[in-house]
Scaffold this active site. Structure first.
Site, PDB file in Angstrom:
ATOM      1  N   LYS A 113       0.818  -1.212   0.000  1.00 40.81           N
ATOM      2  CA  LYS A 113       0.000   0.000   0.000  1.00 40.81           C
ATOM      3  C   LYS A 113       0.859   1.274   0.000  1.00 40.81           C
ATOM      4  O   LYS A 113       0.410   2.329  -0.412  1.00 40.81           O
ATOM      5  CB  LYS A 113      -0.987  -0.024   1.158  1.00 40.81           C
ATOM      6  CG  LYS A 113      -2.049  -1.102   0.895  1.00 40.81           C
ATOM      7  CD  LYS A 113      -3.187  -1.119   1.852  1.00 40.81           C
ATOM      8  CE  LYS A 113      -4.265  -2.082   1.398  1.00 40.81           C
ATOM      9  NZ  LYS A 113      -3.813  -3.500   1.370  1.00 40.81           N
TER      10      LYS A 113
HETATM   11  C1  LIG Z   1      -4.367  -4.568   0.640  1.00 35.79           C
HETATM   12  C2  LIG Z   1      -3.565  -5.799   0.501  1.00 35.79           C
HETATM   13  C3  LIG Z   1      -3.886  -6.803  -0.447  1.00 35.79           C
HETATM   14  C4  LIG Z   1      -5.107  -6.719  -1.339  1.00 35.79           C
HETATM   15  O1  LIG Z   1      -4.982  -5.746  -2.345  1.00 35.79           O
HETATM   16  P1  LIG Z   1      -6.259  -5.222  -3.142  1.00 35.79           P
HETATM   17  O2  LIG Z   1      -5.776  -4.103  -3.981  1.00 35.79           O
HETATM   18  O3  LIG Z   1      -7.230  -4.777  -2.076  1.00 35.79           O
HETATM   19  O4  LIG Z   1      -6.796  -6.359  -3.936  1.00 35.79           O
HETATM   20  C5  LIG Z   1      -3.039  -7.894  -0.557  1.00 35.79           C
HETATM   21  N1  LIG Z   1      -1.958  -8.029   0.245  1.00 35.79           N
HETATM   22  C6  LIG Z   1      -1.624  -7.098   1.175  1.00 35.79           C
HETATM   23  C7  LIG Z   1      -0.417  -7.322   2.032  1.00 35.79           C
HETATM   24  C8  LIG Z   1      -2.404  -5.949   1.330  1.00 35.79           C
HETATM   25  O5  LIG Z   1      -2.067  -5.032   2.265  1.00 35.79           O
END
Ligand SMILES: *Cc1c(COP(=O)(O)O)cnc(C)c1O
Length: 499
Positions: A113
């Site tokens: 993120k």
């Molecule tokens: C948010 C997240 C995901 C999922 O990603 P999306 O864009 O919501 O599909 C997968 N792995 C981690 C570690 C995350 O923080």
């Protein structure tokens, strides 16, 4: 380039307005009115570029109302060597002849993120200036873990913004809690809410929809905004790293220009995999997109049957960032594969809202099965995959990345397709140290050990050094010990803003 809404395609706003507004007034999501294409020649040139130059090459196609100077400022403020523990920003790790991990977790909070939340604050403050908005932006976040910390790190000390994060007192891991209560920065606040994630989220939603309170804020020159993944400013930076991975594979002579690769994404809200879909549409040579879910496999079922049904049991898993039953970014994908049918999208979303499910027609179903493979994996298999990846290759992955690897292994078994494949590695194993150590050594491996002992042990077992931001938590002061009831959340916001 202008932006329209998935539920109203006659709308036309600039990228800056789309990023500033977040969600369109009738509830739809902003999407670009066309998908730009990138030539093979440009992709070839990207192999000699830095990550920031690659980011500029992609972002300038979408954010056409931002000047070159503005975009470079945003990019160069986000992807710096102070914030990312690797010069490449998003390096590719070759596991074997067909699997390559795209490591998206070298940022300040050790999860993918950061790739979007490091740049979003700059895209947003630039958008505020460009649209002559002189109120200060107040970012409100309810978090179940990863997003809150990534948003805090992204917005800390960014002029013209303040951020308040609410997390459920009994809903985040010890490391995640420590990451948040020790947050530094002159414009941040963090509070625990007694209750679960829904309580925190409902409290935030209540503040967002309270018109009286919003006008109080406006009178004090504050404007509420959110940093969640439906904002276009969070999606567009994610397209960059798929091009970057391809460019790195070209540079390393793993592929030739034009060779198709597959991409696997551990999926929750459908944001990250949607970015890969857009990259493919722009001209990145991609064969299959592989959507990997944990036991909350609503997307696996949707891709395989055409029925989206959220009325099912919710499971808490060891890959918590994928514990999601409503994947909000799927709406953008539905809009795109229906060739921009806003009426259809609006009615499907209405059905989802009223009945908890919807079904798409045969034409769309077959378009989806041409593009995607979908699979899922439970906690036992996730742990077994972490263990096997370590014993076969000496490489330790986190629980979310393991879901993706497991689904890709299953894909190879089913199809025999050995196309070179990029697996999005979305978190550092250190961030989910306890589950990873249990996967490697069984439950006894963690009993009675504190977080920092676990980090040390994982470092020994993985041969990797502990990310500095996690190691440093040990010496940080706890700044935010505030715990509130959900009815008090608005008061916490007012106190923070002195109103
Ligand atoms: C948010 C997240 C995901 C999922 O990603 P999306 O864009 O919501 O599909 C997968 N792995 C981690 C570690 C995350 O923080």
């Amino acid at each position: 380039m202008q932006y329209k809404s998935t539920r109203n395609k006659s709308l036309s706003v600039s990228a800056a307005q789309a990023i500033k507004t977040g969600l369109s007034a009738e509830g739809g999501l902003f999407v670009p009115d066309s998908i730009p294409s990138v030539s093979l020649q440009t992709i070839d040139e990207m192999s000699e570029m830095t990550y920031n130059e690659r980011a500029y090459t992609i972002l300038k196609e979408f954010l056409t109302d931002y000047t070159e100077e503005e975009l470079l400022h945003c990019i160069n403020s986000a992807y710096t060597k102070e914030k990312f523990e690797t010069a490449n920003i998003a390096p590719v790790y070759k596991l074997n002849n067909s699997q390559y991990f795209l490591e998206l977790w070298h940022g300040p909070t050790c999860a993918f993120k950061d790739m979007a939340l490091q740049i979003l604050p700059h895209l947003l403050t630039t958008a505020m200036k460009k649209t002559n908005e002189d109120n200060e932006v107040i970012i409100l976040v309810a978090t179940s873990g990863d997003t809150g910390k990534a948003a805090l790190e992204g917005f800390r000390d960014v002029d013209g913004t303040r951020i308040i994060v609410f997390y459920p007192s009994d809903g985040v891991s010890e490391i995640q809690k420590l990451q948040m209560v020790t947050q530094e920065g002159n414009n941040v606040s963090v509070a625990a809410v007694n209750g679960n994630f829904d309580d925190a989220q409902n409290g935030v939603k209540k503040i967002f929809t309270d018109d009286v309170y919003k006008s109080t804020l406006a009178n004090n020159r504050y404007k509420l905004s959110s940093a969640n993944s439906i904002n276009w400013g969070r999606l567009v930076p994610q397209i960059v790293y798929y091009f970057s991975a391809y460019a790195d594979m070209l540079k390393g002579n793993e592929i030739n220009l034009g060779d198709k690769i597959n991409i696997v994404v551990p999926t929750g809200n459908f944001g990250n995999i949607l970015a890969a879909y857009y990259a493919k549409k722009m001209g990145l040579p991609v064969a299959k997109l592989i959507c990997a879910s944990n036991k909350n496999n609503v997307l696996t079922d949707f891709i395989n049957t055409g029925v989206y049904d959220k009325t099912r049991e919710f499971y808490t898993t060891i890959s918590p960032s994928m514990d999601i039953l409503i994947s909000s970014n799927l709406e953008r994908f539905l809009f795109d594969i229906s060739n921009g049918d806003d009426t259809l999208v609006a009615s499907l979303m209405k059905e989802l809202n009223e009945n908890g499910k919807y079904e798409i027609g045969q034409v769309l179903k077959s378009r989806i099965s041409e593009l995607f493979f979908a699979g899922c994996c439970d906690d036992e298999k996730t742990k077994a995959t972490i263990n096997k990846c370590k014993s076969d290759f000496g490489y330790v992955i986190d629980t979310h990345t393991a879901v993706a690897k497991a689904v890709h292994d299953e894909y190879i078994e089913k199809t025999g397709d050995m196309t070179k494949t990029v697996i999005a590695s979305t978190a550092s194993p250190f961030k989910f140290n306890e589950s990873v150590l249990i996967a490697l050594g069984g439950c006894e491996a963690v009993v009675g050990k504190d977080e920092f002992t676990l980090l040390d042990e994982l470092s020994v077992q993985s041969g990797m050094s502990i990310p500095k931001s996690l190691a440093d938590l040990k010496n940080k002061n706890r700044i935010f010990d505030l715990v509130c009831e959900k009815e008090q959340m608005q008061q916490i916001v007012s106190d923070f803003l002195n109103i």
